[in-house]
Design an enzyme around this catalytic site. Structure first.
Site, PDB file in Angstrom:
ATOM      1  N   LYS A 271       0.838  -1.194   0.000  1.00 50.75           N
ATOM      2  CA  LYS A 271       0.000   0.000   0.000  1.00 50.75           C
ATOM      3  C   LYS A 271       0.879   1.252   0.000  1.00 50.75           C
ATOM      4  O   LYS A 271       2.016   1.203   0.474  1.00 50.75           O
ATOM      5  CB  LYS A 271      -0.860   0.021   1.271  1.00 50.75           C
ATOM      6  CG  LYS A 271      -2.019  -0.958   1.256  1.00 50.75           C
ATOM      7  CD  LYS A 271      -2.879  -0.782   2.498  1.00 50.75           C
ATOM      8  CE  LYS A 271      -4.036  -1.766   2.507  1.00 50.75           C
ATOM      9  NZ  LYS A 271      -5.009  -1.538   1.431  1.00 50.75           N
ATOM     10  N   ARG A 346     -10.437 -11.402   1.727  1.00 52.16           N
ATOM     11  CA  ARG A 346     -11.303 -12.445   1.163  1.00 52.16           C
ATOM     12  C   ARG A 346     -10.657 -13.823   1.251  1.00 52.16           C
ATOM     13  O   ARG A 346     -11.350 -14.823   1.350  1.00 52.16           O
ATOM     14  CB  ARG A 346     -11.682 -12.059  -0.281  1.00 52.16           C
ATOM     15  CG  ARG A 346     -10.513 -11.925  -1.205  1.00 52.16           C
ATOM     16  CD  ARG A 346     -10.860 -11.139  -2.473  1.00 52.16           C
ATOM     17  NE  ARG A 346     -10.911  -9.691  -2.237  1.00 52.16           N
ATOM     18  CZ  ARG A 346     -11.265  -8.793  -3.149  1.00 52.16           C
ATOM     19  NH1 ARG A 346     -11.610  -9.167  -4.364  1.00 52.16           N
ATOM     20  NH2 ARG A 346     -11.295  -7.503  -2.856  1.00 52.16           N
TER      21      ARG A 346
END
Ligand code: BES
Ligand code: MN
Ligand code: ZN
Length: 494
Positions: A271, A346
């Site tokens: 990130k 996920r």
């Protein structure tokens, strides 16, 4: 905080502060001395009845008031609902933070056409949520600012009825939400997967709940390639935490799954560094789920069994880390091509969902996760994204959202979205391309749900920096999901 009720004349109740409520157009019954202060404020052009308005004074001894201070809280001019009283409770807390107050008497405006029970619950909620502070890592007290010192709240009302029970409901919901905020505020170096496990074991001991924690070697045996894959880039071992609330009756089982990503660097798909510190909050789903279990332990409802499952790890770019292009095999056997290592939530949820469904055979599954930045684009910081395969569950979650002022809004699922997850080389890929990022994340999870009723809540926008209110801090974790799910369970019917 101690809570109690009294039928005594509030004006003569000994306290550090008495609190009265006024509404702009509806009449409330007030002691004369309070009326005359309000009248003087009005003459001076102030409007204490407005929602932002408060009035506080030190009553003169000849007036016979048994409290050192009086606080008047404006309820505004609109319709009455739970949120009006929650906000009012929060405003008491904001006032009290600045002064030294231990014992408060709140005088219920029973004349208003609104159930006294609900007023009481929501005032307590607002007061406790609004009083929240996280000072654990401050070694020096900030100047001489007094810490919140409310030790006792007494609600004065002529009708006692079930007011105390309502206050207890408010206390349980709000204190549990504050527990979730506490977990979330812990920095990544002090809140690892093992800290989640320790917390769950503590709840298990306190409330006599079965608890099972799986470590790395067990996860390997079970072939949980999602949780293990995300964990590859870090030196901190993963955990799968399971905690059960059992009634001992023949009741349906609700499974709650919470994303417990204790720090999300993005992994190899790193990130940007600006704002990365906020990714310590990527475990808010897991925190909410454990806090709900704590609430159930206190409240002991008998209408539903609840099991909590929290997959916990951090997501780091160490040399063993998962790489874009890698293919992993999830617990249920499906293979996944990794497009971005930053779409890690996920992967750990997929294993927790399919394993939990197999192990606990729940009637209903709800997962909570700070899953996508895209949900902030769509819904901002005000509403949680909801995806589900069951219309009735959606309706009940929406209702619970309204009741708890933790609103949710449904987004669609469907084969068009699932198609975006087709991979050339594996059963699925973990990113669904440009559009509908929140929905394709939900569609990914859907691949791991069999025919169970299921709802997915994307709390990336609401878990922190949630809509600012008197009882929700402008920055930092909100505890969202705790009161929402508790409300759902309290109203549970299958
Ligand atoms: N934890 C983040 C989601 C997130 C982002 C929460 C911003 C709160 C604020 C999640 O693991 C993530 O990184 N998601 C990616 C998915 C993408 C790579 C498909 C995202 O939203 O950018
Ligand atoms: Mn991520
Ligand atoms: Zn994440």
């Amino acid at each position: 905080m101690k809570i109690s009720t009294t039928t005594n004349d509030p004006w003569h109740c000994v306290a550090d502060m008495q609190v009265y409520f006024v509404h702009d157009s509806l009449q409330t019954r007030l002691p004369e001395a309070v009326e005359s202060k309000i009248e003087r404020a009005r003459q001076a052009g102030d409007f204490p009845s407005r929602q932002e308005g408060t009035l506080s004074f030190y009553p003169e001894s000849e007036q016979g008031c048994a409290a050192g201070r009086v606080l008047v809280i404006g309820l505004g001019k609109g319709d009455l609902n739970g949120e009006v009283f929650r906000v009012a409770g929060g405003r008491i807390a904001q006032k009290v933070k600045k002064i030294k107050t231990a014992r408060i008497v709140a005088v219920l405006p029973e004349e208003l056409e609104y159930p006294a029970r609900e007023m009481s619950q929501y005032i307590v909620e607002g007061l406790i949520l609004g009083s929240y502070q996280f000072g654990k890592y401050k070694t020096v007290e900030e100047d001489d600012e007094p810490r919140n010192l409310i030790s006792e709240l007494i609600i004065a009302a002529t009708v006692q009825g079930d007011i105390l029970a309502a206050m207890k409901r408010g206390l349980t919901g709000a204190e549990s939400a504050c527990q979730a905020r506490d977990m979330a505020n812990e920095p990544g170096n002090h809140w690892t997967a093992e800290d989640f496990a320790v917390y769950a074991r503590k709840l298990a001991a306190e409330f006599d709940m079965p608890c099972k924690i799986l470590g790395k070697s067990e996860l390997r045996k079970l072939k949980m390639g999602g949780l293990l894959g995300v964990n590859q880039g870090t030196t901190v071992p993963p955990r799968l935490i399971m905690l059960e609330y059992r009634t001992g009756r023949q009741v349906p089982v609700l499974m709650l799954v919470g994303k417990g990503l204790t720090f999300d660097s993005g992994g190899i798909s790193l990130k940007p560094s600006a704002g990365m510190q906020d990714m310590k909050y990527d475990m808010c789903g897991g925190a909410a789920v454990l806090a709900v279990m704590a609430a159930l332990g206190r409240e002991r409802p008998d209408n539903v069994d609840v099991v909590a499952v929290v997959p916990a790890t951090d997501n780091m770019p160490g040399s063993g880390a998962l790489k874009p292009g890698d293919i992993i095999r999830q617990y249920n056997g499906k293979t996944v091509e990794i497009i971005s290592t930053d779409a890690e939530g996920r992967l750990i949820l997929a294993d927790a969902l399919s394993y939990g469904i197999k192990r606990f055979k729940p009637e209903v599954v709800i997962d909570l996760a700070t899953l996508t930045g895209a949900v902030i684009v769509g819904l901002g910081h005000h509403t949680t994204g909801l995806m589900s395969n069951d219309d009735d569950l959606v309706q009940r979650l929406c209702r619970a959202g309204e009741q708890s002022a933790e609103p949710v809004w449904r987004l669609p699922l469907g084969k068009e979205y699932s198609k975006q997850l087709k991979s050339q080389t594996a059963d699925l890929k973990n990113v669904g391309g440009k559009g509908a990022g929140t929905i394709t994340a939900g569609a990914f999870l859907q691949e791991f749900i069999t025919d169970t009723k299921w709802a997915h809540l994307d709390i990336a926008g609401t878990a922190w920096n949630f809509t600012e209110k008197s009882y929700v801090p402008p920055k930092g974790p909100s505890g969202v999901g705790v009161r929402l799910l508790l409300e759902l369970i309290r109203e549970w019917q299958l």
